[in-house]
Motif scaffolding. Structure first.
Motif, PDB file in Angstrom:
ATOM      1  N   ASP A  65       0.821  -1.215   0.000  1.00 52.25           N
ATOM      2  CA  ASP A  65       0.000   0.000   0.000  1.00 52.25           C
ATOM      3  C   ASP A  65       0.854   1.263   0.000  1.00 52.25           C
ATOM      4  O   ASP A  65       0.499   2.269  -0.631  1.00 52.25           O
ATOM      5  N   ILE A  66       2.001   1.214   0.681  1.00 57.62           N
ATOM      6  CA  ILE A  66       2.880   2.384   0.711  1.00 57.62           C
ATOM      7  C   ILE A  66       3.511   2.601  -0.661  1.00 57.62           C
ATOM      8  O   ILE A  66       3.567   3.727  -1.175  1.00 57.62           O
ATOM      9  N   TYR A  67       3.992   1.527  -1.278  1.00 58.19           N
ATOM     10  CA  TYR A  67       4.590   1.664  -2.611  1.00 58.19           C
ATOM     11  C   TYR A  67       3.570   2.163  -3.630  1.00 58.19           C
ATOM     12  O   TYR A  67       3.916   2.926  -4.539  1.00 58.19           O
ATOM     13  N   GLN A  68       2.327   1.761  -3.472  1.00 61.01           N
ATOM     14  CA  GLN A  68       1.303   2.224  -4.409  1.00 61.01           C
ATOM     15  C   GLN A  68       1.096   3.736  -4.329  1.00 61.01           C
ATOM     16  O   GLN A  68       0.689   4.360  -5.319  1.00 61.01           O
ATOM     17  N   GLU A  69       1.407   4.317  -3.195  1.00 58.69           N
ATOM     18  CA  GLU A  69       1.257   5.767  -3.043  1.00 58.69           C
ATOM     19  C   GLU A  69       2.232   6.549  -3.914  1.00 58.69           C
ATOM     20  O   GLU A  69       2.033   7.741  -4.149  1.00 58.69           O
ATOM     21  N   PHE A  70       3.269   5.889  -4.414  1.00 54.62           N
ATOM     22  CA  PHE A  70       4.234   6.568  -5.287  1.00 54.62           C
ATOM     23  C   PHE A  70       3.674   6.791  -6.695  1.00 54.62           C
ATOM     24  O   PHE A  70       4.287   7.486  -7.507  1.00 54.62           O
ATOM     25  N   GLY A  71       2.542   6.173  -7.000  1.00 59.99           N
ATOM     26  CA  GLY A  71       1.860   6.453  -8.256  1.00 59.99           C
ATOM     27  C   GLY A  71       2.209   5.545  -9.423  1.00 59.99           C
ATOM     28  O   GLY A  71       1.871   5.863 -10.568  1.00 59.99           O
TER      29      GLY A  71
END
Length: 207
Positions: A65-71
Motif C-alpha cells: 500500500d505504501i509503494y502504491q502511493e508513489f503512483g
C-alpha cells in the motif's frame, strides 16, 4: 570508425524498480522505504527512472500500500518465498507491455540519468539480448572490472528462458546471464551504482 547506434526511444522501454527483498542486512526493514534527504530511497530511484522510460513498475513483496502511493503499478513476485531479484525481474517481464525492460535496485538513489540511453545503444550495436552496466574498481592497487547485474536492459523475449531457469532452481543473476547474449557497458562513475545496504551506510550518505 564504427558509429554507435542511436538509443532506443524511451517509449519502447519499461522501467522496473526491484524492491522485493527482505532487507536483512538493513535489520529486516524495507530498504526502499528508508528515508534519504527527506524522501524514500525508492522514490529517488523512481524519479530518475521515470525520466528515461515510458512507464515504471515496482516489484515489492511487503508494504504494498505504501509503494502504491508513489503512483506506479506495484506487483508482487509471481514465485513465492522471496526468491530473489530474478523473481522480481520475471514478474516485471510478465507485466511489461513494451519490447524492452530496464531494471534497477531500490537502494541505488544516484543511478545514472543516461542509463537507458547508453545501455540501449550498446544493446543495439551488439545485437545482444541484455546489456549490463559495469565499472572499474580499484583492488590492491589495480583496476578491475565490476559488474552490476541488477542494472540491466533486456529484451522481453528473455522471459521464457528466465522462467525455465527459475523453475529449475536457479537464483543467481550472473549465472542466468551466461545463458544469454549479453554486452557490457562501462560507466565511469562507480558511485552511481552504490547500494545502500545498512542503516549506517544510509546515515553516512545523508551526512
Amino acid at each position: 570508425m564504427p558509429t554507435s547506434s542511436p538509443p532506443l526511444d524511451k517509449k519502447l522501454i519499461t522501467g522496473l524498480v526491484l524492491a522485493g527483498g527482505r532487507g536483512i542486512r538493513m535489520g529486516k526493514v524495507d530498504k526502499g522505504l528508508q528515508c534519504l534527504h527527506g524522501k524514500a530511497m525508492a522514490l529517488h530511484v523512481l524519479q530518475r527512472l521515470a525520466q528515461q522510460t515510458a512507464t515504471v513498475l515496482i516489484s515489492a513483496n511487503q508494504n504494498i500500500d505504501i509503494y502504491q502511493e508513489f503512483g506506479f503499478p506495484v506487483w508482487q513476485d509471481h514465485m513465492e518465498g522471496f526468491a530473489g531479484p530474478l523473481a522480481g525481474i520475471q514478474t516485471g517481464l510478465l507485466h511489461c507491455i513494451t519490447p524492452y525492460l530496464m531494471c534497477t535496485s531500490c537502494d541505488s538513489p544516484y543511478l545514472p540519468t543516461d542509463l537507458a540511453d547508453r545501455l540501449s545503444s550498446a544493446l543495439l550495436d551488439s545485437k545482444a539480448e541484455l546489456a549490463v552496466a559495469v565499472t572499474l574498481e580499484s583492488r590492491n592497487g589495480m583496476l578491475q572490472k565490476q559488474s552490476h547485474p541488477v542494472f540491466a536492459l533486456m529484451k522481453t523475449s528473455v522471459l521464457g528462458g528466465l522462467t525455465t531457469y527459475l523453475e529449475n532452481g536457479g537464483r543467481k543473476m550472473q549465472a542466468w546471464h551466461t545463458s544469454l547474449q549479453i554486452c557490457e557497458v562501462l560507466f565511469e562513475d562507480n558511485t552511481a551504482f552504490r547500494n545502500i545496504n545498512t542503516l549506517e551506510e544510509l546515515r553516512e550518505l545523508e551526512n
